[in-house]
Each structure stands twice: as structure tokens, then as C-alpha cells.
Write a protein that holds these residues in place. Structure first.
Motif, mmCIF file in Angstrom:
data_model
loop_
_atom_site.group_PDB
_atom_site.id
_atom_site.type_symbol
_atom_site.label_atom_id
_atom_site.label_comp_id
_atom_site.label_asym_id
_atom_site.label_seq_id
_atom_site.Cartn_x
_atom_site.Cartn_y
_atom_site.Cartn_z
ATOM 1 N N ASP A 12 -0.594 -1.388 -0.647
ATOM 2 C CA ASP A 12 -1.082 -0.156 0.076
ATOM 3 C C ASP A 12 -1.147 -0.626 1.787
ATOM 4 N N VAL A 13 -1.516 -1.859 1.797
ATOM 5 C CA VAL A 13 -1.896 -2.521 3.338
ATOM 6 C C VAL A 13 -0.484 -2.873 3.678
ATOM 7 N N LEU A 14 0.326 -3.556 2.570
ATOM 8 C CA LEU A 14 1.735 -3.060 3.024
ATOM 9 C C LEU A 14 2.290 -2.843 3.763
ATOM 10 N N VAL A 15 2.477 -1.079 2.833
ATOM 11 C CA VAL A 15 2.609 -0.166 3.356
ATOM 12 C C VAL A 15 2.565 0.228 4.749
ATOM 13 N N VAL A 16 1.465 0.529 4.550
ATOM 14 C CA VAL A 16 0.671 1.416 5.882
ATOM 15 C C VAL A 16 0.647 0.475 7.021
ATOM 16 N N THR A 17 1.050 -0.951 7.234
ATOM 17 C CA THR A 17 1.581 -1.851 8.365
ATOM 18 C C THR A 17 2.899 -1.659 8.639
ATOM 19 N N ALA A 18 3.747 -1.694 7.115
ATOM 20 C CA ALA A 18 5.028 -1.475 8.372
ATOM 21 C C ALA A 18 5.461 -0.347 8.585
ATOM 22 N N LEU A 19 4.375 0.494 7.841
ATOM 23 C CA LEU A 19 4.422 2.243 9.282
ATOM 24 C C LEU A 19 4.318 2.481 10.279
ATOM 25 N N GLY A 20 2.787 1.742 10.199
ATOM 26 C CA GLY A 20 1.736 2.333 10.738
ATOM 27 C C GLY A 20 1.770 0.641 12.340
ATOM 28 N N LEU A 21 2.236 -0.538 12.146
ATOM 29 C CA LEU A 21 2.127 -1.075 13.210
ATOM 30 C C LEU A 21 3.514 -1.087 13.816
ATOM 31 N N PRO A 22 4.558 -0.784 13.673
ATOM 32 C CA PRO A 22 5.217 0.370 15.365
ATOM 33 C C PRO A 22 5.312 1.615 15.024
ATOM 34 N N ALA A 23 4.187 2.114 15.297
ATOM 35 C CA ALA A 23 3.838 3.804 15.488
ATOM 36 C C ALA A 23 3.062 3.056 16.241
ATOM 37 N N VAL A 24 1.932 2.527 16.022
ATOM 38 C CA VAL A 24 0.611 2.046 17.013
ATOM 39 C C VAL A 24 0.941 1.799 18.684
ATOM 40 N N GLN A 25 2.879 0.721 18.037
ATOM 41 C CA GLN A 25 3.306 0.098 19.585
ATOM 42 C C GLN A 25 4.432 1.392 19.782
ATOM 43 N N GLY A 26 4.532 2.341 19.612
ATOM 44 C CA GLY A 26 5.234 3.149 20.339
ATOM 45 C C GLY A 26 6.846 3.044 19.497
ATOM 46 N N ASP A 27 7.156 2.056 19.113
ATOM 47 C CA ASP A 27 8.825 1.430 18.285
ATOM 48 C C ASP A 27 8.743 2.394 17.116
#
Length: 178
Positions: free
Chosen positions: A35-50
């Protein structure tokens, strides 16, 4: 003389006791890692506007899910704990490695290496949880890794690298723009 005997005894008391995790604890740990990996893979780009990165992560995770689910339906292998016949391949591991590969390819090794360590832990935890055999986890890792690498592009395309392999060996191809 008493001090000589007391010192090792005190030292032994200060050592941590070995952890005794049961199958349920390993299963919970693998759920959290995935769950941490999936949220990070989807969330990290979103937080950066990527948004391109978010889309690529979703494609990678979706592709690994479709392939893994399809194989589970075709190959009915019983789990080591006997709970059902959906052992091959490991869905937790394929999702974890898809997320890790996407993060690695999109953002580089500083994000990718820790993500791959967590993904590897998820694979080990699935075996320790008695949910999968080692070959289930290896197949899941391969599915996730391939989907992540094929469906993700580098955010910064000045340096690109691609691992490769064949029957005679393997390596890494590196391309740089100046």
C-alpha cells in the motif's frame, strides 16, 4: 569475581529479544508495504504536479494487475496455506514491483532503490506469511518490473538507462543528451 559474572548477564539483558512474527504479522506487513508503494507511486507525481507521472504509474499498476489476475485465473495453483487456488503469481509482489519500477524509472535511483528494497521485503513477507511459494513471488516481481519499465518514461530525459538481458548475459544501456 561477581562483577565478571554480572557484566555478561547485564549485557545479555540489554540485547533485543528476537522477534517472533507469525503468518498474520507477515501478511499485515506485506499489505502495508504494498500500500505504501502504490500510494507513493501515484501520490509523489501528483504532489509535484507531474500528471504524466501519475498517469504512467496508473498504467503500470493497471497492467501488472491485469496480467497477474489473468494468470491467476488460468494457472490455478493452491497457496501454501491451502486457503485458495490463487497463488501464482503474487499480486502483492507484482503491484509492489510495478510501483517501485515506475518510481525508479521516473525519478531515478535515489527514489528507486528504497522502493525496490520495500518491494523485495513485500515478496519475502508473502512467502513468510505462507501465502506464496518463492516462484510465485519471483514471477510477480518480473511482471511488475516489466510493466513499470515499459510503461514509464524518465521525468528528466537527459540521461536514460535501460537494463537488458538475453540467454548469454545482461547489462545496462545508457544514453545521454548534452
Amino acid at each position: 569475581m561477581r562483577r565478571l559474572l554480572l557484566a555478561p548477564a547485564c549485557a545479555m539483558l540489554m540485547l533485543p529479544a528476537p522477534a517472533h512474527a507469525d503468518e498474520h504479522d507477515w501478511a499485515t506487513a506485506s499489505d502495508i508495504g504494498r500500500d505504501v508503494l502504490v500510494v507513493t507511486a501515484l501520490g509523489l507525481p501528483a504532489v509535484q504536479g507531474d500528471w504524466q507521472g501519475t498517469k504512467q504509474a496508473a498504467y503500470s499498476l493497471g497492467a501488472s494487475f491485469v496480467v497477474t489476475t489473468g494468470l491467476k485465473l488460468v494457472i490455478e495453483e493452491e497457496r501454501p496455506d491451502g486457503s485458495n487456488d490463487e497463488s501464482f503469481p503474487s499480486g502483492h509482489t507484482s503491484a509492489s514491483f510495478a510501483a517501485a519500477a515506475t518510481l525508479h524509472k521516473r525519478y531515478g535511483w535515489k527514489v528507486g532503490v528504497p522502493a525496490h528494497i520495500v518491494a523485495s521485503f513485500v515478496g519475502v513477507a508473502r512467502v513468510k506469511a505462507d501465502k506464496h511459494f518463492a516462484h510465485d513471488v519471483i514471477a510477480g516481481a518480473a511482471i511488475g518490473e516489466v510493466s513499470g519499465w515499459l510503461l514509464t518514461s524518465r521525468k528528466n530525459d537527459k540521461v536514460q538507462w535501460l537494463p537488458w538481458g538475453d540467454a548469454h548475459g545482461g547489462g545496462v544501456t545508457v544514453a545521454m543528451k548534452f
